[in-house]
Design an enzyme around this catalytic site. Structure first.
Site, mmCIF file in Angstrom:
data_model
loop_
_atom_site.group_PDB
_atom_site.id
_atom_site.type_symbol
_atom_site.label_atom_id
_atom_site.label_comp_id
_atom_site.label_asym_id
_atom_site.label_seq_id
_atom_site.Cartn_x
_atom_site.Cartn_y
_atom_site.Cartn_z
ATOM 1 N N ARG A 15 0.708 -1.186 0.084
ATOM 2 C CA ARG A 15 0.011 -0.142 -0.008
ATOM 3 C C ARG A 15 0.921 1.369 0.071
ATOM 4 N NH1 ARG A 15 -4.029 -0.155 4.831
ATOM 5 N NH2 ARG A 15 -1.945 -1.458 5.791
ATOM 6 N N LYS A 18 -1.123 4.458 -1.120
ATOM 7 C CA LYS A 18 -2.068 5.058 -0.125
ATOM 8 C C LYS A 18 -1.314 5.805 0.725
ATOM 9 C CE LYS A 18 -4.410 3.045 3.962
ATOM 10 N NZ LYS A 18 -5.668 3.969 3.690
ATOM 11 N N SER A 434 -23.479 0.186 15.088
ATOM 12 C CA SER A 434 -22.237 0.773 15.984
ATOM 13 C C SER A 434 -22.318 2.145 16.565
ATOM 14 C CB SER A 434 -21.347 0.803 14.915
ATOM 15 O OG SER A 434 -21.697 1.413 13.609
ATOM 16 N N TRP A 562 -18.833 -9.133 -0.066
ATOM 17 C CA TRP A 562 -17.616 -8.397 0.526
ATOM 18 C C TRP A 562 -16.514 -9.663 0.835
ATOM 19 C CZ3 TRP A 562 -20.283 -4.383 4.217
ATOM 20 C CH2 TRP A 562 -20.850 -3.304 3.305
ATOM 21 N N GLU A 666 -30.909 3.202 4.589
ATOM 22 C CA GLU A 666 -30.090 4.429 4.511
ATOM 23 C C GLU A 666 -30.551 5.245 3.332
ATOM 24 O OE1 GLU A 666 -25.305 5.744 3.281
ATOM 25 O OE2 GLU A 666 -25.961 3.573 3.567
ATOM 26 N N HIS A 695 -22.978 10.507 7.684
ATOM 27 C CA HIS A 695 -22.071 10.788 6.953
ATOM 28 C C HIS A 695 -21.342 12.124 7.045
ATOM 29 C CE1 HIS A 695 -23.851 7.172 4.999
ATOM 30 N NE2 HIS A 695 -22.762 6.718 5.079
#
Length: 759
Positions: A15, A18, A434, A562, A666, A695
């Site tokens: 990475r 990144k 969460s 996923w 959502e 968000h």
């Protein structure tokens, strides 16, 4: 005959990409040094492909954020709110479009077809496209001058680019505005001596109208006329094309087809309609979206079958899609069991498979017999292992009919029973699951993983966090509570670590969006329940309050979508294995007094096939897996689920068929847009439309939330309506979360009181 690649991962083996990107954003790297280091990474990736022996190496597929955004800024497409004044788009503006700034919101981000990659949606309203930066030409020149590589420039085609954009009224008119600009790019590449240009049109693997197919013919005729000496390779991927006859008639020199995810349809079209003798076929035979070693015997047979129609000198061997969707290399995975590691093929290994298959076609099958036998041996070893031969799991799958996949009674009857059991007020308030995961939470988890914190010490810390947030929720006046999920890193990883059949890599990262990288679990064996996964924390939370606490699980389809999923059995069979494992967890939660259980499926819609004709079979399988996991509970037990919003009206029948007692959705994109779906469709079960956007760090105003609730109640039955945020609060801060929830509860009370007065 040549070998080719469609695109290479940007992020680097460890990475590196990144890290450079985030250092620049943090102000720790000057712009010039940032561009220099990104250039070095880009050239390293090209050199690796050259060293592998790839003949046609893609250039221009590299990006410092997103390739769709790159295409937009190449044409000067900057939303007006960013005050762009023309010319080449500055790097700073480029990142502002993607990430936003204080006075301008970022452009929308959405899924790249049915992958787990996200792209920045171009905004075409009120802008005039102009070619301000010929990126493909610059990358071609760089590769040739610095590495001696005659690269294959990669461009996102005009039809797909406009389809992926928003803000235009007439599709054909908008596409034709771009054609002269694409023609200019190709003319400049032609003048530079470029031989092949890859034009990606993934939209050709979706459902298109007759008019759109006719438009494609017009577009590519004009592009061919603009640069007749450039060989255009029209590239499709992710599925078969329904317009095979029309595509092979286009004035292009090559066509790329996916022979992995086409369900045999591209091969069938090839056999039925033949292939033009003046075109090259780029055969995508190595899976660009999964991580399993190819069966080289089968792939060689497939290629030989293709060569019965297309001569070898007109064949290109390549992956089925860009390798953006898989990790970089297996060589760093030194902690994996050998039997599993031998079965993995990441980007570098896939390119080697492409080269081997190309060699086999050039020199004959005997020339690669050793590699064929090695792949067969690795596949057999895993298939014969205990990992893929769990007799109990396989017996359960064979006897699925013995597992009830329907609730005992209808929702109406359950609703009455649950009302009496829970005694909740009108418009009950809750959260999605969460709560904020602070730096301290992550630090404690890391210490525990390193063995610097004992199991007892870590459990004590998690319990302290749970206790703190149960108290906060009670003080806020929420009606249904959650334990907060402080023990969880990721909603799929957490369960994958506890179920048999899953494995995690050390460096198996892929880009999700921007610098955000994810490490999908590998589902490599039969999935089975081992130990309770959520029971301990949920029971502890419930012991602290008299209010109901929801058990929180991730659903089977989200876990499937996923993850990198084994390819030796049907995907739906894997989904059912996961569902049966979750079913046991649901039953244990219920046995321990947890009577509200939420099984989240945020990825259900994003797994839809590209073609609508295949939606029904997918949705039927998804609904069955969800019900298999959730329907063994008693009538009084309330099943919740949560989904991320995206064109809810497309799948409203499937959502209804899940038969969940309560669904939360959502709605941060458009509360009103979603509500219109309920004006046109009936939904008769419990539902919570997220009343504020998690968000954003902004704390919503009371008037805003009461308006959202009242608007929803115009089309939804108050008795069925729940009040909640639109997603989990994991990424938010403590103070903003508490403040927003306080407003949410106040809004619920205000609307609730008004409803009582009206009655």
């Amino acid at each position: 005959m040549k070998s080719s690649n469609l695109g290479y991962p940007r992020i680097g083996e460890k990475r590196e990409w990144k890290k450079v990107l985030e250092q620049f954003w943090a102000g720790k790297l000057e712009k010039e040094l940032f561009l220099k280091q990104m250039g070095e990474i880009r050239l390293q990736h090209l050199q690796k492909q050259k060293d592998q022996g790839i003949d046609l190496i893609p250039v221009g597929d590299f990006s410092v954020y997103d390739h769709v955004l790159d295409t937009a800024v190449m044409f000067g497409l900057v939303p007006k709110r960013f005050n762009y004044s023309g010319g080449k788009v500055p790097l700073e503006t480029y990142f502002e479009i993607a990430r936003g700034r204080k006075d301008a919101v970022a452009a929308e981000m959405t899924k790249w077809f049915n992958t787990n990659y996200h792209y920045i949606v171009p905004e075409l309203e009120g802008v005039v496209p102009t070619l301000v930066d010929n990126r493909p030409l610059q990358f071609y020149q760089e590769a040739k001058q610095k590495l001696g590589i005659e690269g294959k420039p990669v461009i996102l085609g005009p039809v797909s680019f406009v389809k992926l954009s928003k803000g235009y009224s007439d599709f054909k008119t908008m596409v034709l505005q771009f054609v002269p600009l694409y023609a200019e790019i190709l003319s400049e590449l032609e003048a530079e001596g470029v031989e092949w240009v890859q034009i990606d049109e993934p939209m050709l693997a979706t459902t298109l109208s007759k008019e759109e197919v006719e438009l494609i013919s017009v577009v590519y005729r004009q592009l061919h006329e603009a640069a007749p000496k450039v060989k255009l390779l029209l590239q499709t991927y992710f599925d078969s094309t329904d317009y095979y006859k029309e595509i092979i008639a286009l004035p292009v020199q090559g066509i790329g087809l996916d022979f992995v995810h086409d369900r045999g349809e591209n091969l069938a079209s090839l056999k039925k309609w033949g292939y033009p003798k003046d075109k090259v076929l780029a055969a995508g035979v190595i899976d660009g979206r999964n991580i399993w070693r190819a069966n080289l015997e089968d792939k060689t047979s497939l290629l030989l079958e293709i060569t019965e129609i297309v001569s070898k000198d007109r064949l290109i061997v390549q992956p089925s899609s860009s390798l953006l969707h898989v990790p970089v290399t297996v060589k760093s995975e030194d902690a994996l069991e050998e039997i599993l590691k031998n079965m993995l093929s990441f980007s570098d290994e896939k390119l080697n498979e492409v080269v081997v298959l190309t060699k086999g076609l050039r020199l004959g099958k005997d020339a690669i017999q050793e590699e064929i036998e090695a792949s067969a041996k690795a596949i057999k070893a895993l298939n014969d292992s205990s990992f893929r031969n769990n007799q109990q799991v396989q017996q359960d799958i064979e006897n699925l009919a013995s597992f009830r996949a329907e609730r005992e009674v209808s929702f109406k009857i359950r609703q009455d029973l649950q009302e009496r059991a829970f005694q909740l007020p009108l418009l009950p308030t809750t959260t999605i699951g969460s709560f904020p995961q602070t730096q301290e939470v992550r630090k404690q988890r890391q210490l525990w993983r390193k063995g610097e914190l004992t199991e007892a010490e870590y459990e004590k810390y998690i319990n302290t966090e749970i206790k703190k947030w149960i108290k906060i929720q009670e003080e806020l006046g929420l009606d249904v509570l959650v334990h907060g999920e402080f023990e969880r890193t990721d909603m799929v990883e957490y369960f994958g670590e506890k179920l048999a059949g899953f494995q995690f890599t050390k460096f198996g990262w892929v880009q999700s969006y921007g610098s955000r990288c994810v490490k999908p679990p590998l589902i490599y064996g039969d999935v089975s329940f081992q130990v309770p996964m959520t029971v301990k924390e949920t029971i502890f939370a419930q012991s602290l309050t008299t209010k109901p606490v929801k058990g929180m699980l991730t659903g089977p389809i989200t876990i499937l979508n996923w993850s990198f999923v084994r390819d030796d059995i049907p995907r739906y069979e894997v989904a059912n294995q996961i569902a049966l494992a979750l079913r046991k967890e649901v039953e244990i939660l219920e046995e321990n007094g947890i009577r509200m259980i939420q099984v989240d499926e945020p990825a259900l819609r994003e797994g839809l096939p590209l073609k609508r004709e295949n939606w029904e079979s997918y949705l039927n399988a998804a609904v069955y897996a969800f019900k298999l996991a959730t329907t063994s509970v008693q009538n009084e037990t309330q099943i919740h689920t949560h989904m991320c919003y995206a064109n809810f009206e497309d799948i409203i029948d499937a959502i209804n068929a899940l038969d969940a007692d309560v669904i939360s959705i959502e709605t941060s994109r458009s509360h009103g847009e979603l509500l219109s779906a309920f004006e046109e469709n009936t939904y008769d079960k419990g539902i919570g439309l997220g009343v504020y956007d998690i968000h954003s760090p902004r704390v919503p105003a009371l008037e805003e939330l009461t308006k959202n609730i009242e608007r929803a109640l115009q089309v939804l039955e108050p008795k069925l309506f729940w009040i909640n945020p639109d997603c989990g609060l994991k990424t938010r801060g403590l103070e903003e979360s508490v403040a927003a929830l306080e407003v949410m509860v106040a809004a619920a009370h205000q609307v609730r009181d008004n409803l009582v007065v009206k009655k």
